[in-house]
Design an enzyme around this catalytic site. Sequence first.
Site, PDB file in Angstrom:
ATOM      1  N   HIS A   1       0.822  -1.218   0.000  1.00 36.84           N
ATOM      2  CA  HIS A   1       0.000   0.000   0.000  1.00 36.84           C
ATOM      3  C   HIS A   1       0.853   1.265   0.000  1.00 36.84           C
ATOM      4  O   HIS A   1       0.373   2.357   0.312  1.00 36.84           O
ATOM      5  CB  HIS A   1      -0.961   0.002   1.197  1.00 36.84           C
ATOM      6  CG  HIS A   1      -2.011  -1.058   1.096  1.00 36.84           C
ATOM      7  ND1 HIS A   1      -2.743  -1.476   2.172  1.00 36.84           N
ATOM      8  CD2 HIS A   1      -2.432  -1.802   0.053  1.00 36.84           C
ATOM      9  CE1 HIS A   1      -3.584  -2.435   1.788  1.00 36.84           C
ATOM     10  NE2 HIS A   1      -3.418  -2.651   0.512  1.00 36.84           N
TER      11      HIS A   1
ATOM     12  N   CYS B   1       5.381  11.823  -8.057  1.00 35.28           N
ATOM     13  CA  CYS B   1       4.939  12.885  -8.962  1.00 35.28           C
ATOM     14  C   CYS B   1       3.635  12.484  -9.650  1.00 35.28           C
ATOM     15  O   CYS B   1       3.498  11.347 -10.117  1.00 35.28           O
ATOM     16  CB  CYS B   1       6.005  13.162 -10.028  1.00 35.28           C
ATOM     17  SG  CYS B   1       5.472  14.382 -11.237  1.00 35.28           S
TER      18      CYS B   1
ATOM     19  N   CYS C   1       8.103  18.013  -8.112  1.00 29.50           N
ATOM     20  CA  CYS C   1       8.936  16.937  -8.675  1.00 29.50           C
ATOM     21  C   CYS C   1      10.257  17.495  -9.201  1.00 29.50           C
ATOM     22  O   CYS C   1      10.268  18.458  -9.982  1.00 29.50           O
ATOM     23  CB  CYS C   1       8.167  16.266  -9.811  1.00 29.50           C
ATOM     24  SG  CYS C   1       9.126  15.009 -10.656  1.00 29.50           S
TER      25      CYS C   1
ATOM     26  N   GLY D   1      -2.308  -9.144  12.562  1.00 28.44           N
ATOM     27  CA  GLY D   1      -2.910  -7.830  12.746  1.00 28.44           C
ATOM     28  C   GLY D   1      -3.600  -7.251  11.542  1.00 28.44           C
ATOM     29  O   GLY D   1      -3.506  -6.057  11.270  1.00 28.44           O
TER      30      GLY D   1
HETATM   31  N1  APR Z   1      -2.072  -7.366  17.657  1.00 27.64           N
HETATM   32  C1  APR Z   1      -2.593  -8.025  16.577  1.00 27.64           C
HETATM   33  N2  APR Z   1      -3.727  -7.616  15.920  1.00 27.64           N
HETATM   34  C2  APR Z   1      -4.362  -6.534  16.395  1.00 27.64           C
HETATM   35  C3  APR Z   1      -3.896  -5.812  17.528  1.00 27.64           C
HETATM   36  C4  APR Z   1      -2.692  -6.272  18.153  1.00 27.64           C
HETATM   37  N3  APR Z   1      -2.181  -5.657  19.212  1.00 27.64           N
HETATM   38  N4  APR Z   1      -4.757  -4.775  17.762  1.00 27.64           N
HETATM   39  C5  APR Z   1      -5.738  -4.857  16.794  1.00 27.64           C
HETATM   40  N5  APR Z   1      -5.501  -5.911  15.988  1.00 27.64           N
HETATM   41  C6  APR Z   1      -6.282  -6.362  14.829  1.00 27.64           C
HETATM   42  C7  APR Z   1      -7.745  -5.986  14.842  1.00 27.64           C
HETATM   43  O1  APR Z   1      -8.504  -6.943  15.553  1.00 27.64           O
HETATM   44  C8  APR Z   1      -8.091  -5.985  13.352  1.00 27.64           C
HETATM   45  O2  APR Z   1      -8.507  -7.281  12.929  1.00 27.64           O
HETATM   46  O3  APR Z   1      -5.757  -5.707  13.689  1.00 27.64           O
HETATM   47  C9  APR Z   1      -6.759  -5.643  12.684  1.00 27.64           C
HETATM   48  C10 APR Z   1      -6.700  -4.257  12.044  1.00 27.64           C
HETATM   49  O4  APR Z   1      -7.608  -4.242  10.987  1.00 27.64           O
HETATM   50  P1  APR Z   1      -7.773  -2.936  10.075  1.00 27.64           P
HETATM   51  O5  APR Z   1      -7.885  -1.754  10.918  1.00 27.64           O
HETATM   52  O6  APR Z   1      -8.867  -3.257   9.118  1.00 27.64           O
HETATM   53  O7  APR Z   1      -6.381  -2.830   9.321  1.00 27.64           O
HETATM   54  P2  APR Z   1      -5.855  -3.615   8.034  1.00 27.64           P
HETATM   55  O8  APR Z   1      -6.354  -4.995   7.976  1.00 27.64           O
HETATM   56  O9  APR Z   1      -4.406  -3.413   7.977  1.00 27.64           O
HETATM   57  O10 APR Z   1      -6.542  -2.741   6.858  1.00 27.64           O
HETATM   58  C11 APR Z   1      -6.200  -3.026   5.547  1.00 27.64           C
HETATM   59  O11 APR Z   1      -7.384  -1.101   4.769  1.00 27.64           O
HETATM   60  O12 APR Z   1      -7.938   0.972   5.355  1.00 27.64           O
HETATM   61  C12 APR Z   1      -7.187   0.258   4.483  1.00 27.64           C
HETATM   62  O13 APR Z   1      -5.182   0.815   3.382  1.00 27.64           O
HETATM   63  C13 APR Z   1      -5.715   0.569   4.647  1.00 27.64           C
HETATM   64  O14 APR Z   1      -3.857  -0.963   4.765  1.00 27.64           O
HETATM   65  C14 APR Z   1      -5.166  -0.716   5.227  1.00 27.64           C
HETATM   66  C15 APR Z   1      -6.134  -1.753   4.725  1.00 27.64           C
END
Ligand code: APR
Length: 250
Positions: A126, A134, A153, A193
Amino acid sequence: MQSALASQVPAELRERFNAARNVLVLTGAGVSAESGVPTFRGGGNSAVWKGMPFDEISSARMVERDLPAVWEWFDYRRGILQEIAPNAAHVAIARWQHKFSGFSLVTQNVDGLHQKAGSREVIEVHGSIWRARCIACHERVGIPEHGSRPLDCNNCGDRLRPDVVLFGEMLPEGAFELAADKASECELCLVVGTSALVYPAASLPEIARAGGAYLCEVNPERTPLSDFCDVVLTGKAGELLPLLEDGPRL
Ligand code: APR
């Protein structure tokens, strides 16, 4: 006497982890949660900026409509990140790049905390908050952690935008393809996570599984991926990941 947390790590996973030659780790916002970086979903967080929902201020449409506002939002986020340190999960993952003959780290995060912890060759599907690109010639330029960001740029003089995949945009060319290749070859895939809701990144564990990999999820909450995994470690990455390494921990 093994700690309650250590007993969460099944012996089979620990054996496979310490015997593995080719490992892929996929991380999401949750791996940075213990460093104080809010997640996008999970845990009741909903990121908003000046009354705008996260997926509006961080969108391709907003770059066209109001690029200065988008930069203000990313400048704010970089400002927060300057004061933030990697946590035990980032540090453990950085150690692992030296442990396995084949190791790939794929992240959905743009925060640069893996690199700050010492991880090299991070596949950032991402993009990164520490780079600009640019709008015209797509030349990329780094943004220093301390000091001002470049405005235009160097190559063609046109405007720069954050080198982050925004809502409504495709992933950077090559990043996902490289991650998918690595996933199809790994024998152990750790998914740490992520809510596993955002594609195509969320398809990587499926690709790993189809390639015969053993799939482990680390998350305090269940996700759509949980039932698909060989093992699920329910808890925080910073507490659980260091427990995977050889030898029971008291
Ligand atoms: N350790 C492990 N997991 C955790 C912890 C922790 N301490 N705290 C929270 N989580 C988990 C949550 O339960 C959740 O399932 O991390 C996850 C975060 O999920 P999102 O907020 O949806 O993040 P992500 O999966 O990375 O989102 C994907 O979505 O918004 C876009 O571009 C953005 O890269 C991002 C993509």
